[in-house]
Write a protein that holds these residues in place. Sequence first.
Motif, PDB file in Angstrom:
ATOM      1  N   ARG A   4       0.807  -1.214   0.000  1.00 16.97           N
ATOM      2  CA  ARG A   4       0.000   0.000   0.000  1.00 16.97           C
ATOM      3  C   ARG A   4       0.846   1.273   0.000  1.00 16.97           C
ATOM      4  NH1 ARG A   4      -4.471  -1.686   4.614  1.00 16.97           N
ATOM      5  NH2 ARG A   4      -5.240  -3.582   3.591  1.00 16.97           N
ATOM      6  N   LEU A   5       2.047   1.187  -0.473  1.00 18.35           N
ATOM      7  CA  LEU A   5       2.932   2.346  -0.546  1.00 18.35           C
ATOM      8  C   LEU A   5       2.984   2.872  -1.974  1.00 18.35           C
ATOM      9  CD1 LEU A   5       5.914   1.082   1.653  1.00 18.35           C
ATOM     10  CD2 LEU A   5       4.172   2.740   2.309  1.00 18.35           C
ATOM     11  N   SER A   6       3.306   4.144  -2.100  1.00 18.53           N
ATOM     12  CA  SER A   6       3.492   4.766  -3.409  1.00 18.53           C
ATOM     13  C   SER A   6       4.417   5.958  -3.265  1.00 18.53           C
ATOM     14  CB  SER A   6       2.146   5.190  -4.016  1.00 18.53           C
ATOM     15  OG  SER A   6       1.519   6.166  -3.201  1.00 18.53           O
ATOM     16  N   ILE A   7       5.071   6.291  -4.361  1.00 13.42           N
ATOM     17  CA  ILE A   7       5.962   7.450  -4.425  1.00 13.42           C
ATOM     18  C   ILE A   7       5.364   8.438  -5.419  1.00 13.42           C
ATOM     19  CG2 ILE A   7       8.275   8.275  -4.951  1.00 13.42           C
ATOM     20  CD1 ILE A   7       8.190   6.588  -2.465  1.00 13.42           C
ATOM     21  N   GLN A   8       5.251   9.695  -4.983  1.00  7.87           N
ATOM     22  CA  GLN A   8       4.662  10.723  -5.841  1.00  7.87           C
ATOM     23  C   GLN A   8       5.691  11.777  -6.220  1.00  7.87           C
ATOM     24  OE1 GLN A   8       2.123  14.242  -4.632  1.00  7.87           O
ATOM     25  NE2 GLN A   8       0.508  12.883  -5.343  1.00  7.87           N
ATOM     26  N   THR A   9       5.662  12.183  -7.461  1.00 10.23           N
ATOM     27  CA  THR A   9       6.443  13.303  -7.949  1.00 10.23           C
ATOM     28  C   THR A   9       5.624  14.018  -9.011  1.00 10.23           C
ATOM     29  OG1 THR A   9       8.594  14.003  -8.824  1.00 10.23           O
ATOM     30  CG2 THR A   9       7.636  11.997  -9.734  1.00 10.23           C
ATOM     31  N   GLY A  10       6.159  15.101  -9.541  1.00 10.17           N
ATOM     32  CA  GLY A  10       5.424  15.859 -10.533  1.00 10.17           C
ATOM     33  C   GLY A  10       5.972  17.269 -10.642  1.00 10.17           C
ATOM     34  N   VAL A  11       5.230  18.108 -11.323  1.00  8.21           N
ATOM     35  CA  VAL A  11       5.588  19.508 -11.500  1.00  8.21           C
ATOM     36  C   VAL A  11       4.330  20.347 -11.263  1.00  8.21           C
ATOM     37  CG1 VAL A  11       6.471  21.263 -13.067  1.00  8.21           C
ATOM     38  CG2 VAL A  11       7.401  18.944 -13.159  1.00  8.21           C
ATOM     39  N   LEU A  12       4.444  21.301 -10.341  1.00 10.93           N
ATOM     40  CA  LEU A  12       3.327  22.182 -10.037  1.00 10.93           C
ATOM     41  C   LEU A  12       3.820  23.628 -10.019  1.00 10.93           C
ATOM     42  CD1 LEU A  12       3.132  19.593  -7.712  1.00 10.93           C
ATOM     43  CD2 LEU A  12       0.780  20.423  -7.847  1.00 10.93           C
ATOM     44  N   ALA A  13       2.891  24.559 -10.219  1.00  7.98           N
ATOM     45  CA  ALA A  13       3.188  25.986 -10.149  1.00  7.98           C
ATOM     46  C   ALA A  13       2.347  26.605  -9.040  1.00  7.98           C
ATOM     47  CB  ALA A  13       2.891  26.666 -11.482  1.00  7.98           C
ATOM     48  N   ALA A  14       2.965  27.509  -8.280  1.00  8.31           N
ATOM     49  CA  ALA A  14       2.277  28.203  -7.195  1.00  8.31           C
ATOM     50  C   ALA A  14       2.387  29.702  -7.424  1.00  8.31           C
ATOM     51  CB  ALA A  14       2.865  27.811  -5.847  1.00  8.31           C
ATOM     52  N   LEU A  15       1.252  30.344  -7.542  1.00 11.26           N
ATOM     53  CA  LEU A  15       1.186  31.797  -7.707  1.00 11.26           C
ATOM     54  C   LEU A  15       0.571  32.376  -6.443  1.00 11.26           C
ATOM     55  CD1 LEU A  15       1.575  34.252  -9.587  1.00 11.26           C
ATOM     56  CD2 LEU A  15      -0.786  33.886 -10.375  1.00 11.26           C
ATOM     57  N   THR A  16       1.338  33.215  -5.726  1.00 12.63           N
ATOM     58  CA  THR A  16       0.894  33.741  -4.438  1.00 12.63           C
ATOM     59  C   THR A  16       1.045  35.264  -4.402  1.00 12.63           C
ATOM     60  OG1 THR A  16       3.115  33.305  -3.537  1.00 12.63           O
ATOM     61  CG2 THR A  16       1.423  31.627  -3.172  1.00 12.63           C
ATOM     62  N   TYR A  17       0.279  35.845  -3.495  1.00  9.55           N
ATOM     63  CA  TYR A  17       0.297  37.303  -3.333  1.00  9.55           C
ATOM     64  C   TYR A  17       0.165  37.631  -1.846  1.00  9.55           C
ATOM     65  CZ  TYR A  17      -1.513  42.073  -3.084  1.00  9.55           C
ATOM     66  OH  TYR A  17      -1.709  43.390  -2.745  1.00  9.55           O
TER      67      TYR A  17
ATOM     68  N   GLN B 194       6.379  30.318  -8.405  1.00 11.17           N
ATOM     69  CA  GLN B 194       7.362  29.271  -8.132  1.00 11.17           C
ATOM     70  C   GLN B 194       6.968  27.981  -8.828  1.00 11.17           C
ATOM     71  OE1 GLN B 194       6.989  29.330  -3.824  1.00 11.17           O
ATOM     72  NE2 GLN B 194       9.026  30.248  -3.615  1.00 11.17           N
ATOM     73  N   LEU B 195       7.983  27.187  -9.168  1.00 11.95           N
ATOM     74  CA  LEU B 195       7.786  25.803  -9.590  1.00 11.95           C
ATOM     75  C   LEU B 195       8.060  24.882  -8.411  1.00 11.95           C
ATOM     76  CD1 LEU B 195       9.328  25.441 -13.171  1.00 11.95           C
ATOM     77  CD2 LEU B 195       6.919  25.455 -12.529  1.00 11.95           C
ATOM     78  N   ILE B 196       7.255  23.818  -8.283  1.00  9.02           N
ATOM     79  CA  ILE B 196       7.373  22.893  -7.148  1.00  9.02           C
ATOM     80  C   ILE B 196       7.529  21.486  -7.700  1.00  9.02           C
ATOM     81  CG2 ILE B 196       6.260  21.990  -5.086  1.00  9.02           C
ATOM     82  CD1 ILE B 196       4.722  24.647  -4.920  1.00  9.02           C
ATOM     83  N   ILE B 197       8.548  20.793  -7.215  1.00  5.31           N
ATOM     84  CA  ILE B 197       8.794  19.397  -7.608  1.00  5.31           C
ATOM     85  C   ILE B 197       8.789  18.552  -6.327  1.00  5.31           C
ATOM     86  CG2 ILE B 197      10.363  17.783  -8.749  1.00  5.31           C
ATOM     87  CD1 ILE B 197      11.465  20.135 -10.324  1.00  5.31           C
ATOM     88  N   PRO B 198       7.708  17.822  -6.035  1.00  2.00           N
ATOM     89  CA  PRO B 198       7.658  17.012  -4.815  1.00  2.00           C
ATOM     90  C   PRO B 198       8.280  15.632  -5.021  1.00  2.00           C
ATOM     91  CG  PRO B 198       5.539  16.960  -5.892  1.00  2.00           C
ATOM     92  CD  PRO B 198       6.423  17.836  -6.736  1.00  2.00           C
ATOM     93  N   ALA B 199       8.676  15.019  -3.930  1.00  2.00           N
ATOM     94  CA  ALA B 199       9.141  13.616  -3.901  1.00  2.00           C
ATOM     95  C   ALA B 199       8.698  13.044  -2.564  1.00  2.00           C
ATOM     96  CB  ALA B 199      10.645  13.526  -4.072  1.00  2.00           C
ATOM     97  N   ARG B 200       7.479  12.497  -2.564  1.00  2.00           N
ATOM     98  CA  ARG B 200       6.848  12.113  -1.302  1.00  2.00           C
ATOM     99  C   ARG B 200       6.428  10.651  -1.314  1.00  2.00           C
ATOM    100  NH1 ARG B 200       3.173  17.606  -0.889  1.00  2.00           N
ATOM    101  NH2 ARG B 200       4.764  18.921   0.095  1.00  2.00           N
TER     102      ARG B 200
END
Length: 298
Positions: free
Chosen positions: A135-148, A176-182
Amino acid sequence: AAKVLPFFELCKYFQRKSIFFQKKLHISVESSTFVALKILKVMKIRVIYLLWMMCLMTVWSFGQEVTNTLPDLQTSEPDFFDPTRKTEVKEEYQFSTNWRWETGYTQLNQKQDTSSVYLHGVRLGATVDFNLPYRLSIQTGVLAALTYGRNNQHWASLTEESAQVNVMQHDILQLQLIIPARAYYNIVLWKKLRMFFYAGPQLQIGLMSYDFITNKTSELTTQWLEQQGLATTSYDRYATRELYRTNIQFGLGGGFEWDRYRLQAGYDFGLNNILRTSVLPKQKLNEWGWLCTFSYQL
């Protein structure tokens, strides 16, 4: 003559006795042999009987095992004799991936020892889960975060007694660009409803951090700020090398998943100092944040 006759009678008497004892001894020998043969015959019968009992017990135990494997016709499922019925096979692990679209709310906290700036915004991108056993998994990807976010700085006036007169307003827009490894761990609650927890780092890459400054300070205060190397007009904090573009965070969180839909929340702890040019000695700036996102599996 009278004396000789008793002697012969005595001899005959002893002769008869000797013959009697010889016959008796012969009978005793024959009786002993008969008894021994009888005992052997009885033992042979008992050995044969024991072997037969062992064979019967073996056949009985084998019959019990066969009976246990056969279905009970009164309690078996109606489709047991259905030729199209498929036997259940134990699930084996097969490598697979799940692609998702993710969007949601994020809040960043750029905190120093004496002040904090809160940035609010959206988070959007794509992720991929690599499914593992247990029941384990590894997640990654590319996300963008726009904040003010907005922050007001108050400076002591060089011409007025009140510090409230000299205000410098900062409106910060950051991309910002976000690259997770969870790592994810899933728990099945009911049917397709799952609860999960995650932990792991993520890399932030700054693309833009523009500071729109509204200067409401006096002329003398503005001159003094410029002499200290502080900006009094709008600028990009990455382009002027005020901040590092990379930031490493470690996140913890969890959520719920139903079928293809996932709702999660978590908090990310900033691990490194992102302030590149400090004004005060030992000045640091860490960026922490929390998120609440929704994702859909493709």
